[in-house]
Design an enzyme around this catalytic site. Structure first.
Site, mmCIF file in Angstrom:
data_model
loop_
_atom_site.group_PDB
_atom_site.id
_atom_site.type_symbol
_atom_site.label_atom_id
_atom_site.label_comp_id
_atom_site.label_asym_id
_atom_site.label_seq_id
_atom_site.Cartn_x
_atom_site.Cartn_y
_atom_site.Cartn_z
ATOM 1 N N ASP A 10 0.843 -1.199 0.000
ATOM 2 C CA ASP A 10 0.000 0.000 0.000
ATOM 3 C C ASP A 10 0.883 1.256 0.000
ATOM 4 O OD1 ASP A 10 0.931 -0.491 2.602
ATOM 5 O OD2 ASP A 10 -0.829 0.393 3.561
ATOM 6 N N ASP A 15 6.898 1.125 2.045
ATOM 7 C CA ASP A 15 6.610 0.172 0.959
ATOM 8 C C ASP A 15 7.493 0.475 -0.244
ATOM 9 O OD1 ASP A 15 3.583 -1.006 1.710
ATOM 10 O OD2 ASP A 15 3.922 1.042 2.361
ATOM 11 N N ASN A 39 -2.089 2.835 3.653
ATOM 12 C CA ASN A 39 -1.364 4.082 3.888
ATOM 13 C C ASN A 39 -2.035 5.259 3.197
ATOM 14 O OD1 ASN A 39 0.699 3.081 5.538
ATOM 15 N ND2 ASN A 39 1.938 2.459 3.788
ATOM 16 N N THR A 124 2.943 -6.080 2.701
ATOM 17 C CA THR A 124 3.418 -4.951 3.500
ATOM 18 C C THR A 124 2.318 -3.936 3.788
ATOM 19 O OG1 THR A 124 4.181 -3.730 1.538
ATOM 20 C CG2 THR A 124 5.759 -5.225 2.600
ATOM 21 N N PHE A 165 -0.612 -0.725 12.714
ATOM 22 C CA PHE A 165 -1.505 -0.141 11.708
ATOM 23 C C PHE A 165 -2.035 -1.163 10.713
ATOM 24 C CE2 PHE A 165 -2.129 1.776 7.505
ATOM 25 C CZ PHE A 165 -3.132 2.697 7.794
ATOM 26 N N ASN A 166 -1.172 -1.950 10.063
ATOM 27 C CA ASN A 166 -1.633 -2.859 9.013
ATOM 28 C C ASN A 166 -2.687 -3.830 9.535
ATOM 29 O OD1 ASN A 166 0.025 -1.776 7.043
ATOM 30 N ND2 ASN A 166 1.622 -3.326 7.276
ATOM 31 N N HIS A 240 9.828 -0.416 8.546
ATOM 32 C CA HIS A 240 8.899 -1.527 8.768
ATOM 33 C C HIS A 240 8.885 -2.496 7.584
ATOM 34 C CE1 HIS A 240 7.422 0.697 12.221
ATOM 35 N NE2 HIS A 240 7.152 1.727 11.449
ATOM 36 N N ASP A 241 8.390 -2.031 6.453
ATOM 37 C CA ASP A 241 8.179 -2.924 5.307
ATOM 38 C C ASP A 241 9.467 -3.484 4.721
ATOM 39 O OD1 ASP A 241 5.519 -2.404 5.725
ATOM 40 O OD2 ASP A 241 5.360 -0.923 4.118
#
Length: 310
Positions: A10, A15, A39, A124, A165-166, A240-241
């Site tokens: 996203d 990402d 996102n 992701t 969040f995800n 993160h991703d």
């Protein structure tokens, strides 16, 4: 031999950096990039994916847009993190190719069905597309080598006190994926908050003389202050991703544990929480390889190496 993967994302700043790491990696064969809402809105995440692949000169990679909203909830976006476009202040080139006519789920199903070998799914963003895939095409489960996802965490959240969040955006989808029986690797906040890009690392990336490195440095310029000024008090920007791609490229940089993980979908205060059974208290067999530690300097060196290939 390169490992076939499909990236469901996203985009989103982190990402975008994960894509940059994957798309020129000689040991990965990116079959498609599919997009979810998260996102940013579904229209913007699809546009960003096309723009990023145009920037990275990988117009040969199939792109498809996915679900417009979570399975059972209204869409929540993270424009407060990724900006109005999802790319912070970074201006991507106008896409010079079109997405596939299929939906994300249709495209992933077709690629799985026709692949001579199982494919790894890298997720992701919210897991809506993958939950729909598993629900609508259960016969293709055996064609999924593994799902490597960024989401959740061992101890705390970043959207609520307990939810990442995800997972928070579509907890029902995440629970479907986690209980699917497909092999899973989880890069949660407990490890991604160790994968920090420090100010001097951004300058190292900026010094690389190519357009992708310049774009990544611009993204990190936007991203870093959000972390430096965060109540959590991190000294750098959490990648993160990119941890999902780093694990595929260099699993020796990580430590992990096999644990049972579920997602809370009903709690008044805990919706989206990944419940991780660290001590085997619920007597359920482990269903997730949970990444627990990362070699930060090794990760930064890997990211620099990947971006240097453009």
């Amino acid at each position: 031999m390169s490992r076939p993967i499909i990236i469901d994302c996203d985009p989103g700043l982190d990402d975008a950096i994960a894509l940059a790491m994957a798309l020129r990696a000689p040991t990965l064969d990116v079959k498609a990039v599919t997009t979810s809402a998260g996102n940013q809105t579904p229209q913007k995440t699809l546009h960003n994916a096309l723009g990023l692949l145009t920037l990275m000169q990988r117009q040969d990679v199939l792109v498809a847009g996915g679900a417009a909203k979570p399975l059972m909830r209204d869409l929540v976006i993270a424009d407060y993190v990724h900006g109005d476009t999802g790319m912070g202040n970074t201006h991507l080139p106008a896409p010079d190719f079109q997405p596939a006519k299929q939906t994300a789920v249709e495209l992933i199903a077709e690629l799985l069905r026709t692949s001579p070998e199982p494919i790894t799914l890298v997720v992701t963003g919210p897991m809506t597309n993958i939950a729909l895939l598993l629900s609508q095409h259960a016969e293709l489960k055996s064609k999924i080598e593994r799902i490597v996802f960024m989401g959740g965490g061992l101890n705390a959240g970043n959207t609520t006190p307990v939810a990442e969040f995800n997972i928070y955006v579509d907890p029902e989808a995440a629970e479907i994926v986690l209980q699917s029986g497909v092999p899973l690797t989880m890069a949660g906040l407990n490890v991604t908050h160790q994968a920090l890009v420090l100010p001097q690392d951004i300058e190292r990336i900026r010094s690389i003389n190519n357009p992708v490195a310049a774009a990544v440095a611009s993204m990190l310029d936007f991203y870093l202050p959000l972390y430096l000024n965060h109540p959590r008090g991190l000294p750098g920007a959490a990648m993160h991703d990119p941890c999902t791609i780093a694990w595929l490229l260099a699993p020796e940089l990580f430590e992990s544990r096999e644990l049972w993980v579920g997602v809370e979908t009903q709690g008044q205060y805990t919706v989206g929480m990944t419940v991780v059974d660290e001590f085997g208290q619920n007597d359920k067999p482990a269903n997730v390889e949970v990444l627990t530690h990362i070699n930060r300097q090794g990760f930064i060196d890997l990211m620099v190496e990947c971006v240097s290939r453009y």
